[in-house]
Structure formats: C-alpha cells, structure tokens
Design a protein around this motif. Structure first.
Motif, PDB file in Angstrom:
ATOM      1  N   VAL A 138      45.107  47.486  35.606  1.00 55.57           N
ATOM      2  CA  VAL A 138      43.987  48.102  36.313  1.00 55.57           C
ATOM      3  C   VAL A 138      44.480  49.266  37.165  1.00 55.57           C
ATOM      4  O   VAL A 138      43.843  50.322  37.239  1.00 55.57           O
ATOM      5  CB  VAL A 138      43.240  47.069  37.180  1.00 55.57           C
ATOM      6  N   GLY A 139      45.630  49.072  37.817  1.00 52.74           N
ATOM      7  CA  GLY A 139      46.192  50.171  38.606  1.00 52.74           C
ATOM      8  C   GLY A 139      46.506  51.385  37.752  1.00 52.74           C
ATOM      9  O   GLY A 139      46.214  52.522  38.139  1.00 52.74           O
ATOM     10  N   THR A 148      57.813  46.068  33.139  1.00 52.66           N
ATOM     11  CA  THR A 148      57.224  45.329  34.262  1.00 52.66           C
ATOM     12  C   THR A 148      56.216  44.304  33.764  1.00 52.66           C
ATOM     13  O   THR A 148      56.200  43.147  34.215  1.00 52.66           O
ATOM     14  CB  THR A 148      56.549  46.300  35.250  1.00 52.66           C
ATOM     15  N   TYR A 206      56.256  40.127  33.992  1.00 56.75           N
ATOM     16  CA  TYR A 206      55.150  39.311  34.473  1.00 56.75           C
ATOM     17  C   TYR A 206      54.781  38.220  33.467  1.00 56.75           C
ATOM     18  O   TYR A 206      54.278  37.162  33.844  1.00 56.75           O
ATOM     19  CB  TYR A 206      53.925  40.182  34.741  1.00 56.75           C
ATOM     20  N   GLN A 240      40.798  37.151  32.975  1.00 56.06           N
ATOM     21  CA  GLN A 240      40.994  35.710  33.089  1.00 56.06           C
ATOM     22  C   GLN A 240      41.000  35.036  31.724  1.00 56.06           C
ATOM     23  O   GLN A 240      41.903  34.262  31.407  1.00 56.06           O
ATOM     24  CB  GLN A 240      39.912  35.105  33.978  1.00 56.06           C
ATOM     25  N   ARG A 251      36.958  40.831  35.734  1.00 52.12           N
ATOM     26  CA  ARG A 251      37.585  39.544  36.029  1.00 52.12           C
ATOM     27  C   ARG A 251      37.537  38.616  34.826  1.00 52.12           C
ATOM     28  O   ARG A 251      38.544  37.978  34.468  1.00 52.12           O
ATOM     29  CB  ARG A 251      36.910  38.884  37.230  1.00 52.12           C
ATOM     30  N   THR A 273      47.118  37.541  37.045  1.00 52.45           N
ATOM     31  CA  THR A 273      46.698  38.512  38.046  1.00 52.45           C
ATOM     32  C   THR A 273      47.731  39.614  38.238  1.00 52.45           C
ATOM     33  O   THR A 273      47.369  40.755  38.531  1.00 52.45           O
ATOM     34  CB  THR A 273      46.416  37.819  39.394  1.00 52.45           C
ATOM     35  N   LEU A 274      49.001  39.302  38.054  1.00 54.86           N
ATOM     36  CA  LEU A 274      50.022  40.347  38.125  1.00 54.86           C
ATOM     37  C   LEU A 274      49.851  41.349  36.978  1.00 54.86           C
ATOM     38  O   LEU A 274      49.943  42.568  37.184  1.00 54.86           O
ATOM     39  CB  LEU A 274      51.420  39.729  38.089  1.00 54.86           C
ATOM     40  N   CYS A 275      49.610  40.839  35.770  1.00 54.82           N
ATOM     41  CA  CYS A 275      49.357  41.740  34.635  1.00 54.82           C
ATOM     42  C   CYS A 275      48.119  42.585  34.892  1.00 54.82           C
ATOM     43  O   CYS A 275      48.106  43.802  34.626  1.00 54.82           O
ATOM     44  CB  CYS A 275      49.171  40.927  33.353  1.00 54.82           C
ATOM     45  N   ALA A 276      47.071  41.959  35.419  1.00 54.74           N
ATOM     46  CA  ALA A 276      45.833  42.696  35.705  1.00 54.74           C
ATOM     47  C   ALA A 276      46.078  43.788  36.732  1.00 54.74           C
ATOM     48  O   ALA A 276      45.566  44.912  36.592  1.00 54.74           O
ATOM     49  CB  ALA A 276      44.757  41.735  36.200  1.00 54.74           C
ATOM     50  N   SER A 277      46.882  43.487  37.760  1.00 56.45           N
ATOM     51  CA  SER A 277      47.143  44.498  38.793  1.00 56.45           C
ATOM     52  C   SER A 277      47.853  45.708  38.199  1.00 56.45           C
ATOM     53  O   SER A 277      47.568  46.854  38.575  1.00 56.45           O
ATOM     54  CB  SER A 277      47.977  43.901  39.922  1.00 56.45           C
ATOM     55  N   GLN A 278      48.756  45.476  37.263  1.00 58.02           N
ATOM     56  CA  GLN A 278      49.491  46.582  36.652  1.00 58.02           C
ATOM     57  C   GLN A 278      48.582  47.429  35.765  1.00 58.02           C
ATOM     58  O   GLN A 278      48.591  48.663  35.835  1.00 58.02           O
ATOM     59  CB  GLN A 278      50.649  46.031  35.821  1.00 58.02           C
TER      60      GLN A 278
END
Length: 204
Positions: free
Chosen positions: A165-166, A194, A198, A138, A134, A158-163
């Motif tokens: 980390v996923g 993508t 973001y 952040q 995090r 958080t959108l970049c992190a979701s991409q």
C-alpha cells in the motif's frame, strides 16, 4: 478537496452520447478518474457526467446515484483474486516476494492506477473503500501465507500490506519521482527482498 468546476473540461458536452457509444462504460471510466482525483467526498455527479459527456441524469438512471456508481467503478477490483493466487503460487516459494511485487505493479499499472487512487483517496469519506482494501489483503494474503507454511500470519499479512500500500501511495497517489515513473523491474529488485522477508524470514 474543492468540488469546483476546475475538475471539469472547459468545453462541456451535454445531452446524449453519440449513437453507438456505451453510456454506462463511459460513466464508469469517468467516475474512476474523478474519484481518483478527488476522492468520494470531493467528486460530484455533475463532474463525472461532464467528464463522460452525458447528462447528469444518466448517473441516476443507470446507477441510482453517486453511491451506486462508486460501487461499480471503484469497489470492484480490476482483477480476480483467485486468478492472482494461481499466478503467485506458480514458482518457488523463495521467489514469492518478487512475484507479488511484480504482479501488484503490473496489474495496477495496467488499470492506470485509477482504482487504487480512488480507494485510497476515498478511505476517509467512504467506509467501504477502506473495507475493500482490508478484505483483499486479509483474505488474499492469509491464504497465500498459509499455503507456504508461514507462522504469525496476521502480523506478516499486515507487514506485506504496509509495503504494498505504501508503494502504491507513492507511485499512484502522491506520484513521487523517481518511483512514479520507475520501471517495474527496478522496483521489484528494490522492494521484493523486504516482502520476501515478511513472508518467510525471521520476524523478531
């Protein structure tokens, strides 16, 4: 996950490492591998010491126990976030998504993916593991997005992190094929658009 001897080599080496070998380094490397395989809760001092070829007492001697070894092996990222900022800002804003995905993959590939695996597998059992991820996203992405003039920075971060980390979960932890073995540039071409949206695109 079970902490049985299945995580340990069949042939065990006991006692001191041969002269000239760095016990601390061996323990850190072994810890990354064991934490990556089993997470914090599933890893044992005995399994780590066996993997490193040393007596388990060396973990307490050098690191004060499993917690201290985890902090050294996993909670310190294998790259300098400030250096990454300079790398990612070196180029047009329109290509920032490409640079982010390429850098994410090459840095974690270069580290063997072990630290990322260990962080993800340990999140449920070790609060600091989740905090490291995090804090990185952040602090790192907030500064990066602000520098290119993006709006709605927390949401975009958080959108970049979701991409990312996923993608890391699939490549380094679950190891789904063909992504796990895909060439970096193949994934850059597929994922970067993508990430770029973001960062600078319209978000409804």
């Amino acid at each position: 996950m079970s902490t049985t001897d299945s995580t340990e080599p069949t042939s065990r080496r006991r006692g001191r490492r041969p002269a000239g070998q760095d016990t601390r380094t061996a323990l850190v490397e072994a810890a990354r591998a064991v934490f990556a395989e089993n997470g914090y809760d599933g890893a044992t001092v005995r399994a780590i010491a066996t993997r490193a070829g040393v007596d388990a007492a060396m973990v307490n001697h050098w690191f004060g126990g499993k917690e201290g070894l985890f902090a050294k092996a996993v909670l310190q990222l294998p790259f300098d976030p400030m250096e990454l900022q300079a790398v990612l800002r070196d180029g047009p804003d329109a290509d920032l998504g490409e640079r982010i995905v390429r850098t994410f993959l090459t840095r974690w590939d270069g580290a063997g993916g072990d630290v990322f695996q260990a962080l993800v597998r340990s999140i449920t059992g070790h609060e600091q593991a989740g905090q490291v991820l995090r804090d990185f996203f952040q602090k790192f992405f907030t500064a990066l997005l602000t520098s290119v003039g993006s709006d709605r920075v927390p949401l975009r971060m958080t959108l970049c992190a979701s991409q990312l980390v996923g993608m890391g979960m699939i490549r380094y932890v679950a190891k789904f094929e063909p992504m796990a073995a895909a060439e970096v540039e193949t994934l850059v071409a597929a994922v970067a658009p993508t990430v770029q949206r973001y960062i600078t695109g319209e978000i409804s």
